[in-house]
Design a protein around this motif. Structure first.
Motif, mmCIF file in Angstrom:
data_model
loop_
_atom_site.group_PDB
_atom_site.id
_atom_site.type_symbol
_atom_site.label_atom_id
_atom_site.label_comp_id
_atom_site.label_asym_id
_atom_site.label_seq_id
_atom_site.Cartn_x
_atom_site.Cartn_y
_atom_site.Cartn_z
ATOM 1 N N ALA A 28 -49.094 -85.654 -61.380
ATOM 2 C CA ALA A 28 -49.398 -85.217 -60.020
ATOM 3 C C ALA A 28 -48.163 -85.406 -59.137
ATOM 4 O O ALA A 28 -47.386 -86.347 -59.333
ATOM 5 C CB ALA A 28 -50.567 -86.018 -59.456
ATOM 6 N N TYR A 69 -47.225 -82.121 -52.117
ATOM 7 C CA TYR A 69 -46.586 -81.103 -51.292
ATOM 8 C C TYR A 69 -46.846 -81.458 -49.833
ATOM 9 O O TYR A 69 -47.992 -81.699 -49.437
ATOM 10 C CB TYR A 69 -47.183 -79.728 -51.624
ATOM 11 C CG TYR A 69 -46.778 -78.632 -50.687
ATOM 12 C CD1 TYR A 69 -45.492 -78.098 -50.733
ATOM 13 C CD2 TYR A 69 -47.679 -78.107 -49.766
ATOM 14 C CE1 TYR A 69 -45.124 -77.078 -49.872
ATOM 15 C CE2 TYR A 69 -47.312 -77.078 -48.907
ATOM 16 C CZ TYR A 69 -46.035 -76.573 -48.959
ATOM 17 O OH TYR A 69 -45.669 -75.571 -48.111
ATOM 18 N N ALA A 106 -50.977 -81.686 -49.856
ATOM 19 C CA ALA A 106 -51.776 -81.321 -51.021
ATOM 20 C C ALA A 106 -51.199 -81.924 -52.289
ATOM 21 O O ALA A 106 -49.977 -82.005 -52.453
ATOM 22 C CB ALA A 106 -51.843 -79.801 -51.158
ATOM 23 N N GLU A 107 -52.100 -82.341 -53.161
ATOM 24 C CA GLU A 107 -51.714 -82.854 -54.468
ATOM 25 C C GLU A 107 -51.725 -81.689 -55.456
ATOM 26 O O GLU A 107 -52.670 -80.907 -55.490
ATOM 27 C CB GLU A 107 -52.737 -83.913 -54.893
ATOM 28 C CG GLU A 107 -52.219 -84.949 -55.821
ATOM 29 C CD GLU A 107 -53.239 -86.060 -56.001
ATOM 30 O OE1 GLU A 107 -53.938 -86.033 -57.037
ATOM 31 O OE2 GLU A 107 -53.334 -86.943 -55.114
ATOM 32 N N HIS A 108 -50.655 -81.548 -56.210
ATOM 33 C CA HIS A 108 -50.533 -80.511 -57.232
ATOM 34 C C HIS A 108 -50.230 -81.188 -58.561
ATOM 35 O O HIS A 108 -49.934 -82.380 -58.607
ATOM 36 C CB HIS A 108 -49.386 -79.538 -56.890
ATOM 37 C CG HIS A 108 -49.627 -78.725 -55.667
ATOM 38 N ND1 HIS A 108 -50.277 -77.518 -55.696
ATOM 39 C CD2 HIS A 108 -49.299 -78.947 -54.370
ATOM 40 C CE1 HIS A 108 -50.329 -77.021 -54.474
ATOM 41 N NE2 HIS A 108 -49.745 -77.872 -53.647
ATOM 42 N N SER A 109 -50.259 -80.415 -59.637
ATOM 43 C CA SER A 109 -49.887 -80.974 -60.933
ATOM 44 C C SER A 109 -48.940 -80.023 -61.654
ATOM 45 O O SER A 109 -48.873 -78.831 -61.347
ATOM 46 C CB SER A 109 -51.125 -81.244 -61.789
ATOM 47 O OG SER A 109 -51.774 -80.036 -62.118
ATOM 48 N N GLN A 142 -41.230 -74.858 -61.219
ATOM 49 C CA GLN A 142 -42.239 -74.409 -60.252
ATOM 50 C C GLN A 142 -41.646 -74.260 -58.853
ATOM 51 O O GLN A 142 -41.891 -73.268 -58.165
ATOM 52 C CB GLN A 142 -43.412 -75.391 -60.195
ATOM 53 C CG GLN A 142 -44.388 -75.282 -61.317
ATOM 54 C CD GLN A 142 -45.607 -76.170 -61.080
ATOM 55 O OE1 GLN A 142 -45.945 -76.504 -59.952
ATOM 56 N NE2 GLN A 142 -46.258 -76.556 -62.163
ATOM 57 N N SER A 200 -41.134 -70.757 -56.548
ATOM 58 C CA SER A 200 -42.268 -70.677 -55.631
ATOM 59 C C SER A 200 -41.829 -70.378 -54.213
ATOM 60 O O SER A 200 -41.333 -71.249 -53.509
ATOM 61 C CB SER A 200 -43.042 -71.995 -55.640
ATOM 62 O OG SER A 200 -44.050 -71.965 -54.667
ATOM 63 N N MET A 214 -44.331 -72.189 -51.680
ATOM 64 C CA MET A 214 -44.039 -73.544 -51.217
ATOM 65 C C MET A 214 -42.815 -73.569 -50.317
ATOM 66 O O MET A 214 -42.431 -74.615 -49.826
ATOM 67 C CB MET A 214 -43.850 -74.489 -52.405
ATOM 68 C CG MET A 214 -45.127 -74.855 -53.088
ATOM 69 S SD MET A 214 -44.829 -76.242 -54.194
ATOM 70 C CE MET A 214 -46.401 -76.344 -55.001
ATOM 71 N N VAL A 251 -41.543 -81.775 -51.264
ATOM 72 C CA VAL A 251 -42.373 -82.270 -52.355
ATOM 73 C C VAL A 251 -41.870 -83.660 -52.714
ATOM 74 O O VAL A 251 -40.657 -83.910 -52.705
ATOM 75 C CB VAL A 251 -42.288 -81.323 -53.581
ATOM 76 C CG1 VAL A 251 -42.802 -81.981 -54.836
ATOM 77 C CG2 VAL A 251 -43.062 -80.042 -53.301
ATOM 78 N N SER A 305 -42.230 -86.689 -55.733
ATOM 79 C CA SER A 305 -42.650 -86.938 -57.106
ATOM 80 C C SER A 305 -42.108 -88.290 -57.565
ATOM 81 O O SER A 305 -41.147 -88.806 -56.988
ATOM 82 C CB SER A 305 -42.113 -85.819 -58.010
ATOM 83 O OG SER A 305 -42.414 -86.059 -59.358
#
Length: 181
Positions: free
Chosen positions: A11, A14, A24-27, A42, A46, A49, A114, A116
């Motif tokens: 996860a 963003y 928002a949580e993305h994976s 990604q 993108s 984003m 983002v 991470s």
């Protein structure tokens, strides 16, 4: 690495520049490893984003061999490398999180970002979960970063900014050929 067994996905969070838009949580997949990192693939592909092909990376923490809950873990911020010329608004949530980490940014981070987390013990590298709850100014990693940065004036410089500074000055401190005076 036993505590961080390779999961098939991870996860990340963003953070839109507009504070009225929810984070928002993305994976993404862990299958590509460092050489073909799915998160960067990604982000570069993108436009939704707001990143595009040129991504700047800011180290919010770095991996450390020091035993503890954050051993070999690091947190990185990803932002568009084109935000200076684009007129995007500053990302106040990212700037607040950096400030909570005891970091001073030489310029505001603009546009969506983002965040991470990854594991790196020099033998293995993999992404691990960074969740919405990790974006709190009282999250344990933020408090540890603040303690680590205390009194150091840690800079939140992007990789491209650091490379530009390195290209402008030779090792002996003189201006590099072609560098702006």
């Amino acid at each position: 690495m036993a505590a961080h067994a390779a999961a098939s996905s991870f996860a990340y969070v963003y953070i839109p520049a507009d504070a009225n838009e929810p984070m928002a949580e993305h994976s993404a997949s862990n299958q590509g490893g460092l050489e073909n990192d799915d998160l960067l693939v990604q982000l570069r592909g993108s436009h939704a984003m707001g990143m595009g092909p040129n991504i700047d990376i800011v180290a919010m923490t770095v991996p450390s061999p020091k035993p503890g809950p954050f051993q070999h873990l690091a947190v990185s911020l990803y932002k568009s490398g084109n935000t200076g010329a684009s007129g995007l608004p500053p990302n106040s949530r990212v700037m607040g999180l950096m400030s909570a980490c005891g970091m001073v940014s030489p310029e505001p981070h603009r546009g969506p970002c983002v965040i991470s987390r990854y594991f790196d013990d020099d033998d293995a590298w993999l992404r691990v979960d960074f969740k919405l709850a990790d974006c709190s100014s009282d999250a344990s990693w933020v408090l540890a970063a603040k303690a680590s940065n205390a009194g150091r004036g840690a800079k939140g410089s992007s990789l491209s900014s650091i490379l530009n500074m390195q290209n402008a000055v030779n090792i002996d401190g003189s201006a590099a050929a072609g560098a702006a005076e």
